[in-house]
Scaffold this active site. Structure first.
Site, mmCIF file in Angstrom:
data_model
loop_
_atom_site.group_PDB
_atom_site.id
_atom_site.type_symbol
_atom_site.label_atom_id
_atom_site.label_comp_id
_atom_site.label_asym_id
_atom_site.label_seq_id
_atom_site.Cartn_x
_atom_site.Cartn_y
_atom_site.Cartn_z
ATOM 1 N N THR A 35 1.328 -25.830 83.972
ATOM 2 C CA THR A 35 -0.045 -25.403 83.682
ATOM 3 C C THR A 35 -0.962 -26.265 84.545
ATOM 4 O OG1 THR A 35 -0.414 -27.060 81.963
ATOM 5 C CG2 THR A 35 0.605 -24.964 81.263
ATOM 6 N N THR A 133 1.546 -37.087 67.802
ATOM 7 C CA THR A 133 0.340 -37.874 68.005
ATOM 8 C C THR A 133 -0.177 -38.475 66.696
ATOM 9 O OG1 THR A 133 -2.002 -37.619 68.594
ATOM 10 C CG2 THR A 133 -0.912 -35.659 67.817
ATOM 11 N N ASP A 134 -0.981 -39.523 66.822
ATOM 12 C CA ASP A 134 -1.612 -40.100 65.616
ATOM 13 C C ASP A 134 -2.705 -39.183 65.061
ATOM 14 O OD1 ASP A 134 -3.518 -40.475 67.635
ATOM 15 O OD2 ASP A 134 -3.714 -42.640 67.335
ATOM 16 N N TYR A 159 -6.293 -28.735 68.146
ATOM 17 C CA TYR A 159 -5.171 -29.449 68.783
ATOM 18 C C TYR A 159 -4.326 -30.179 67.745
ATOM 19 C CZ TYR A 159 -2.731 -33.412 70.873
ATOM 20 O OH TYR A 159 -1.781 -34.330 71.185
ATOM 21 N N LYS A 163 -0.430 -29.619 66.436
ATOM 22 C CA LYS A 163 0.619 -30.651 66.517
ATOM 23 C C LYS A 163 1.193 -30.923 65.120
ATOM 24 C CE LYS A 163 1.856 -32.816 69.607
ATOM 25 N NZ LYS A 163 2.913 -32.567 70.640
ATOM 26 N N ASN A 188 -3.457 -43.224 71.601
ATOM 27 C CA ASN A 188 -3.987 -42.797 72.910
ATOM 28 C C ASN A 188 -3.297 -43.502 74.068
ATOM 29 O OD1 ASN A 188 -6.198 -41.944 71.068
ATOM 30 N ND2 ASN A 188 -7.174 -41.404 73.028
HETATM 31 P P1 NAD Z 1 -0.303 -33.296 79.530
HETATM 32 O O1 NAD Z 1 -1.306 -32.255 79.170
HETATM 33 O O2 NAD Z 1 -0.603 -34.258 80.598
HETATM 34 O O3 NAD Z 1 1.077 -32.586 79.943
HETATM 35 C C1 NAD Z 1 1.604 -31.491 79.250
HETATM 36 C C2 NAD Z 1 2.716 -30.877 80.096
HETATM 37 O O4 NAD Z 1 3.264 -29.771 79.358
HETATM 38 C C3 NAD Z 1 2.219 -30.322 81.439
HETATM 39 O O5 NAD Z 1 3.078 -30.707 82.478
HETATM 40 C C4 NAD Z 1 2.248 -28.807 81.233
HETATM 41 O O6 NAD Z 1 2.488 -28.090 82.428
HETATM 42 C C5 NAD Z 1 3.396 -28.654 80.231
HETATM 43 N N1 NAD Z 1 3.262 -27.427 79.433
HETATM 44 C C6 NAD Z 1 2.159 -26.991 78.782
HETATM 45 N N2 NAD Z 1 2.411 -25.804 78.199
HETATM 46 C C7 NAD Z 1 3.717 -25.504 78.479
HETATM 47 C C8 NAD Z 1 4.554 -24.410 78.153
HETATM 48 N N3 NAD Z 1 4.125 -23.380 77.407
HETATM 49 N N4 NAD Z 1 5.836 -24.433 78.576
HETATM 50 C C9 NAD Z 1 6.292 -25.481 79.331
HETATM 51 N N5 NAD Z 1 5.528 -26.522 79.695
HETATM 52 C C10 NAD Z 1 4.245 -26.530 79.270
HETATM 53 O O7 NAD Z 1 0.058 -34.006 78.160
HETATM 54 P P2 NAD Z 1 0.428 -35.546 77.873
HETATM 55 O O8 NAD Z 1 -0.818 -36.303 77.684
HETATM 56 O O9 NAD Z 1 1.428 -35.995 78.857
HETATM 57 O O10 NAD Z 1 1.104 -35.385 76.435
HETATM 58 C C11 NAD Z 1 2.502 -35.120 76.319
HETATM 59 C C12 NAD Z 1 2.864 -35.020 74.845
HETATM 60 O O11 NAD Z 1 2.549 -36.237 74.185
HETATM 61 C C13 NAD Z 1 2.104 -33.924 74.089
HETATM 62 O O12 NAD Z 1 2.993 -33.325 73.175
HETATM 63 C C14 NAD Z 1 1.000 -34.668 73.356
HETATM 64 O O13 NAD Z 1 0.656 -34.003 72.175
HETATM 65 C C15 NAD Z 1 1.687 -35.994 73.074
HETATM 66 N N6 NAD Z 1 0.807 -37.169 72.976
HETATM 67 C C16 NAD Z 1 -0.130 -37.428 73.957
HETATM 68 C C17 NAD Z 1 -0.900 -38.578 73.855
HETATM 69 C C18 NAD Z 1 -1.922 -38.931 74.909
HETATM 70 O O14 NAD Z 1 -2.684 -39.874 74.707
HETATM 71 N N7 NAD Z 1 -1.978 -38.258 76.042
HETATM 72 C C19 NAD Z 1 -0.730 -39.445 72.760
HETATM 73 C C20 NAD Z 1 0.212 -39.129 71.785
HETATM 74 C C21 NAD Z 1 0.995 -37.992 71.912
HETATM 75 O O1 DAU Z 2 -4.652 -40.186 69.856
HETATM 76 C C1 DAU Z 2 -3.752 -39.528 70.678
HETATM 77 C C2 DAU Z 2 -4.454 -38.415 71.419
HETATM 78 O O2 DAU Z 2 -5.258 -39.028 72.423
HETATM 79 C C3 DAU Z 2 -3.501 -37.410 72.047
HETATM 80 O O3 DAU Z 2 -2.780 -36.761 71.031
HETATM 81 C C4 DAU Z 2 -4.262 -36.383 72.886
HETATM 82 O O4 DAU Z 2 -3.344 -35.535 73.553
HETATM 83 C C5 DAU Z 2 -5.092 -37.125 73.911
HETATM 84 O O5 DAU Z 2 -5.870 -36.203 74.650
HETATM 85 C C6 DAU Z 2 -5.992 -38.156 73.241
HETATM 86 O O6 DAU Z 2 -7.011 -37.482 72.459
HETATM 87 P P1 DAU Z 2 -8.528 -38.002 72.432
HETATM 88 O O7 DAU Z 2 -9.395 -36.894 72.008
HETATM 89 O O8 DAU Z 2 -8.631 -39.287 71.683
HETATM 90 O O9 DAU Z 2 -8.713 -38.337 74.008
HETATM 91 P P2 DAU Z 2 -9.924 -38.104 75.013
HETATM 92 O O10 DAU Z 2 -9.599 -38.835 76.267
HETATM 93 O O11 DAU Z 2 -10.307 -36.668 75.124
HETATM 94 O O12 DAU Z 2 -11.137 -38.851 74.300
HETATM 95 C C7 DAU Z 2 -11.041 -40.223 73.940
HETATM 96 C C8 DAU Z 2 -12.320 -40.572 73.203
HETATM 97 O O13 DAU Z 2 -13.405 -40.571 74.137
HETATM 98 C C9 DAU Z 2 -12.690 -39.579 72.120
HETATM 99 O O14 DAU Z 2 -13.267 -40.276 71.026
HETATM 100 C C10 DAU Z 2 -13.749 -38.685 72.781
HETATM 101 C C11 DAU Z 2 -14.415 -39.625 73.765
HETATM 102 N N1 DAU Z 2 -14.908 -39.009 75.016
HETATM 103 C C12 DAU Z 2 -14.031 -38.224 75.712
HETATM 104 C C13 DAU Z 2 -14.440 -37.632 76.891
HETATM 105 C C14 DAU Z 2 -13.500 -36.737 77.668
HETATM 106 C C15 DAU Z 2 -16.173 -39.274 75.468
HETATM 107 O O15 DAU Z 2 -16.957 -40.021 74.837
HETATM 108 N N2 DAU Z 2 -16.586 -38.703 76.657
HETATM 109 C C16 DAU Z 2 -15.760 -37.870 77.372
HETATM 110 O O16 DAU Z 2 -16.213 -37.344 78.437
#
Ligand code: NAD
Ligand code: DAU
Length: 357
Positions: A35, A133-134, A159, A163, A188
């Site tokens: 994606t 995720t938390d 979201y 999850k 995060n």
């Molecule tokens: P990301 O959005 O960077 O990556 C998601 C990946 O999944 C991408 O490579 C995308 O192409 C693939 N994908 C999406 N839809 C798909 C589909 N239908 N089939 C196959 N592949 C598909 O996400 P991330 O930040 O790397 O998060 C990975 C996992 O960890 C997620 O499950 C998210 O909920 C979890 N998570 C993320 C965070 C965070 O802070 N980013 C924290 C805790 C848990």
């Molecule tokens: O807690 C784990 C989660 O952390 C994961 O499950 C999610 O996949 C990941 O996207 C992340 O979610 P958040 O919503 O916490 O992340 P984000 O980076 O979008 O935002 C972090 C914090 O910053 C949130 O309180 C919103 C704020 N924010 C975000 C953006 C993009 C801003 O203030 N300004 C911004 O432009």
């Protein structure tokens, strides 16, 4: 081991794949739809490695998923593929329901069929590790203790609700069918190769362009930050040692308000890439809040520390310095990943953010 990783071209999945290929002898089957968030460039150095196979597949296609498990016969499956950005889930929740719920269901069913066909040590060894995720726990007031593995689920956004649904399916497949699952809830993440819609890379990118740095609401919401390589190490640790049916919180116990994070990023940028006329803090703007915005996340990872002996390697300061340096060295990567979907890269703008001050 043959380890199938879903979402292995995304931010966390690619860190895990890079580690599995370079730091272990395992074979990795990387399943990703590619994606907007998936990028083969994130697999730099391992993409053409003989122990890495890439399969471009949508986990929402049950027959394709089943075929992949029959073809590769993995010893373990680590499931990270998801729609992951909260702002996008507010602007358009449909894809989150499909991928995060229906896609997880498809994987569980394919994994169950595969596992039920195994015998002896292969059946004993098989694990389905679901990465969550938390955010499923909802949010905390400032004085509340951190979430534990026993905290009830009260998700706030499309979201986190999607999850939470997938987590319930995973636990049900363990209880009902005996599938040997492991479940992780992480805080995060930050670090290299994160799509520049999430707070840290977004702020770095906008600062370097001289654009306003959007802080939602008052900026007093707080998050618990973990360096992505530490998350990947924790997942490997849990896969090796975790007890089937258990969930594990993953956290570095590192809470910061959003405003503190933005100031810390500006301070690093002032040091490493100073602007000749102003310091980057001048670009901070408070914008209307995210609807349903969770105030605070904090995770208690005592189970992971005490039962499995995992500890993060990076502090917030060391991880942040590495992160800012990486984005400065990879500006071309940021521009390239944004090229494919420039209209979407700050989905918060989709529901009309105007700076308020
Ligand atoms: P990301 O959005 O960077 O990556 C998601 C990946 O999944 C991408 O490579 C995308 O192409 C693939 N994908 C999406 N839809 C798909 C589909 N239908 N089939 C196959 N592949 C598909 O996400 P991330 O930040 O790397 O998060 C990975 C996992 O960890 C997620 O499950 C998210 O909920 C979890 N998570 C993320 C965070 C965070 O802070 N980013 C924290 C805790 C848990
Ligand atoms: O807690 C784990 C989660 O952390 C994961 O499950 C999610 O996949 C990941 O996207 C992340 O979610 P958040 O919503 O916490 O992340 P984000 O980076 O979008 O935002 C972090 C914090 O910053 C949130 O309180 C919103 C704020 N924010 C975000 C953006 C993009 C801003 O203030 N300004 C911004 O432009």
């Amino acid at each position: 081991m043959r380890i199938m990783v879903t979402g292995g071209a995304g931010f966390i999945g690619s860190a895990l794949v890079r580690q599995l290929v370079t730091e272990t002898d395992n074979t990795v089957i990387n399943v990703d739809k590619l994606t907007y968030a998936g990028n083969l460039e994130s697999l730099a150095g391992v993409r053409f490695h003989p122990r890495h196979t890439f399969e471009r597949t949508d986990i929402c296609e049950p027959e394709e998923v089943r075929h992949l498990l029959e073809k590769h016969r993995p010893d373990a499956l680590i499931h990270l593929a998801a729609e992951s950005h909260v702002d996008r889930s507010i602007a358009g929740p449909g894809a989150f329901i499909r991928t995060n719920i229906q896609g997880t269901f498809n994987l569980l069913e394919a994994a169950r069929a595969h596992w039920e066909g195994l015998t002896g040590p292969e059946r004993e060894r098989f694990r389905f590790l679901h990465v969550s995720t938390d955010e499923v726990f909802g949010d905390l007031a400032p004085e509340d203790p951190p979430f534990t593995e026993h905290t009830a689920y009260t998700p706030s956004s499309p979201y986190s609700a999607s999850k939470a649904s997938s987590d319930h399916l995973v636990q049900a497949w363990h209880r009902t069918y005996g599938l040997p699952v492991l479940l992780t809830n992480c805080s995060n993440n930050y670090g290299p190769y994160q799509y520049p819609e999430k707070l840290m890379p977004l702020v770095i990118l906008k600062a370097l362009r001289g654009d306003p740095l959007p802080v939602y609401g008052t900026g007093e919401q707080s998050r618990d930050w973990l360096y992505v390589e530490d998350h990947a190490r924790a997942l490997r640790h849990i896969l090796d040692r975790g007890r089937p049916g258990r969930s594990y919180n993953i956290s570095g116990a590192c809470e910061r308000t959003n405003l503190e994070v933005v100031h810390a990023l500006c301070a690093q940028l002032n040091r490493l890439a100073p602007h000749p006329e102003y310091s980057y803090e001048r670009l901070i703007r408070f914008v209307p809040d995210r609807p349903g915005h969770d105030r605070r996340y904090a995770l208690d990872a005592t189970r992971l520390f005490q039962e499995l002996g995992w500890r993060p390697a990076e502090s917030f300061e060391s991880g942040l310095a590495k992160t800012v340096r990486w984005y400065l060295d990879h500006r071309d990567w940021m521009e390239r990943v944004l090229h494919g979907s420039p209209a979407h890269w700050a989905a918060g703008e989709a529901y009309g953010r105007e700076a308020t001050g």
